[in-house]
Design a protein around this motif. Structure first.
Motif, short mmCIF file in Angstrom:
data_model
loop_
_atom_site.label_atom_id
_atom_site.label_comp_id
_atom_site.label_asym_id
_atom_site.label_seq_id
_atom_site.Cartn_x
_atom_site.Cartn_y
_atom_site.Cartn_z
N ILE A 293 0.77 -1.19 0.00
CA ILE A 293 0.08 -0.01 0.14
C ILE A 293 0.74 1.33 -0.03
O ILE A 293 0.60 2.27 -0.69
CB ILE A 293 -0.97 0.03 1.24
N ALA A 294 1.96 1.36 0.62
CA ALA A 294 2.75 2.47 0.73
C ALA A 294 3.57 2.82 -0.80
O ALA A 294 4.04 3.96 -0.97
CB ALA A 294 4.05 2.19 1.80
N ASP A 295 3.40 1.73 -1.42
CA ASP A 295 3.97 2.08 -2.83
C ASP A 295 3.27 2.06 -3.98
O ASP A 295 3.59 2.31 -5.03
CB ASP A 295 4.85 0.77 -3.38
N LEU A 296 1.84 2.27 -3.84
CA LEU A 296 0.85 2.69 -4.56
C LEU A 296 1.13 3.92 -5.13
O LEU A 296 1.21 4.99 -4.46
CB LEU A 296 -0.56 2.48 -4.04
N PRO A 297 0.87 4.07 -6.63
CA PRO A 297 1.12 5.42 -7.20
C PRO A 297 0.06 6.52 -6.60
O PRO A 297 -1.12 6.01 -6.49
CB PRO A 297 1.01 5.27 -8.51
N GLY A 298 0.26 7.62 -6.80
CA GLY A 298 -0.30 8.86 -6.22
C GLY A 298 -1.64 8.98 -6.97
O GLY A 298 -2.71 9.02 -6.36
N PRO A 299 -1.57 8.74 -8.43
CA PRO A 299 -2.78 9.13 -9.29
C PRO A 299 -3.73 7.87 -8.87
O PRO A 299 -5.22 8.08 -8.87
CB PRO A 299 -2.34 8.65 -10.44
N TYR A 300 -3.47 6.79 -8.45
CA TYR A 300 -4.35 5.61 -8.04
C TYR A 300 -4.96 5.86 -6.76
O TYR A 300 -6.24 5.68 -6.62
CB TYR A 300 -3.52 4.22 -7.90
N LEU A 301 -4.11 6.48 -5.80
CA LEU A 301 -4.83 6.92 -4.48
C LEU A 301 -5.76 7.94 -4.85
O LEU A 301 -6.97 7.91 -4.09
CB LEU A 301 -3.70 7.37 -3.58
N ARG B 73 -11.40 10.16 -5.32
CA ARG B 73 -12.55 10.76 -5.95
C ARG B 73 -13.77 9.81 -6.07
O ARG B 73 -14.90 10.21 -6.15
CB ARG B 73 -12.34 11.17 -7.58
N GLU B 74 -13.54 8.35 -6.16
CA GLU B 74 -14.64 7.38 -6.72
C GLU B 74 -15.02 6.75 -5.26
O GLU B 74 -16.13 6.41 -5.36
CB GLU B 74 -14.09 6.48 -7.43
N GLY B 75 -14.36 6.86 -4.21
CA GLY B 75 -14.85 6.28 -2.85
C GLY B 75 -13.94 5.30 -2.50
O GLY B 75 -13.54 4.31 -3.28
N PHE B 76 -13.39 5.34 -1.18
CA PHE B 76 -12.49 4.23 -0.85
C PHE B 76 -13.31 2.96 -0.38
O PHE B 76 -14.69 3.08 0.00
CB PHE B 76 -11.79 4.75 0.48
N ALA C 212 -7.17 5.80 2.21
CA ALA C 212 -7.33 6.99 2.66
C ALA C 212 -6.26 7.75 3.40
O ALA C 212 -5.72 8.85 3.26
CB ALA C 212 -8.60 7.36 3.45
N LEU C 213 -5.67 6.91 4.54
CA LEU C 213 -4.24 7.37 5.16
C LEU C 213 -3.26 7.47 4.20
O LEU C 213 -2.46 8.59 4.17
CB LEU C 213 -4.06 6.61 6.34
N MET C 214 -3.00 6.64 3.29
CA MET C 214 -1.96 6.56 2.44
C MET C 214 -2.12 7.77 1.53
O MET C 214 -1.14 8.42 0.84
CB MET C 214 -1.62 5.16 1.62
N HIS C 215 -3.17 8.11 0.96
CA HIS C 215 -3.66 9.16 0.13
C HIS C 215 -3.21 10.58 0.55
O HIS C 215 -2.22 11.21 -0.01
CB HIS C 215 -4.97 9.17 -0.29
N GLU C 216 -3.60 10.68 1.94
CA GLU C 216 -3.28 12.03 2.52
C GLU C 216 -1.63 12.11 2.85
O GLU C 216 -1.21 13.23 2.72
CB GLU C 216 -3.81 11.74 4.19
N ILE C 217 -0.98 10.79 2.99
CA ILE C 217 0.48 10.94 3.26
C ILE C 217 1.15 11.25 1.92
O ILE C 217 2.04 12.30 1.73
CB ILE C 217 0.95 9.63 3.82
N ASP C 218 0.55 10.75 0.87
CA ASP C 218 1.15 11.09 -0.56
C ASP C 218 0.74 12.35 -0.81
O ASP C 218 1.76 13.20 -1.44
CB ASP C 218 0.48 10.20 -1.56
N HIS C 219 -0.57 12.79 -0.61
CA HIS C 219 -0.88 14.23 -1.18
C HIS C 219 -0.30 15.23 -0.46
O HIS C 219 -0.08 16.16 -1.13
CB HIS C 219 -2.41 14.39 -1.09
N ASN C 220 0.19 15.03 0.73
CA ASN C 220 1.06 16.27 1.54
C ASN C 220 2.36 15.95 1.28
O ASN C 220 3.16 16.59 2.09
CB ASN C 220 0.28 16.01 2.91
N GLY C 221 2.80 15.04 0.61
CA GLY C 221 4.40 14.80 0.54
C GLY C 221 5.08 14.25 1.60
O GLY C 221 6.09 14.82 1.74
N LEU C 222 4.27 13.34 2.47
CA LEU C 222 5.27 13.20 3.79
C LEU C 222 5.78 11.79 3.46
O LEU C 222 5.50 10.79 4.56
CB LEU C 222 3.97 13.21 4.78
#
Length: 70
Positions: free
Chosen positions: A24-32, A37-40, A50-60
């Motif tokens: 999950i930590a290696d999933l690409p940002g566009p996939y997250l 957009r579509e629903g977790f 959702a947590l990984m999306h927040e981490i990725d989106h905020n550059g963390l």
């Protein structure tokens, strides 16, 4: 979020879909972002995505680096 969720992100593989088997930590940002957009999915998987999306989106993403070494 629970502290152990971060460790789960670097250990749990995606169970299905185009990126099945990838951590999950290696999933690409566009996939997250697509999930955002579509629903977790329901349950733990959706919560972790959702947590990984927040981490990725905020550059963390570097927060997970020390956990990968364990």
């Amino acid at each position: 979020m629970k502290p152990e969720d971060l460790l789960t992100l670097v250990r749990m593989p995606m169970p299905y879909g185009k990126y099945a088997g990838r951590l999950i930590a290696d999933l690409p940002g566009p996939y997250l972002a697509w999930f955002a957009r579509e629903g977790f999915p329901d349950g733990e998987l959706g919560r972790l995505l959702a947590l990984m999306h927040e981490i990725d989106h905020n550059g963390l993403g570097e927060l997970l680096t020390p956990l990968r070494r364990r």
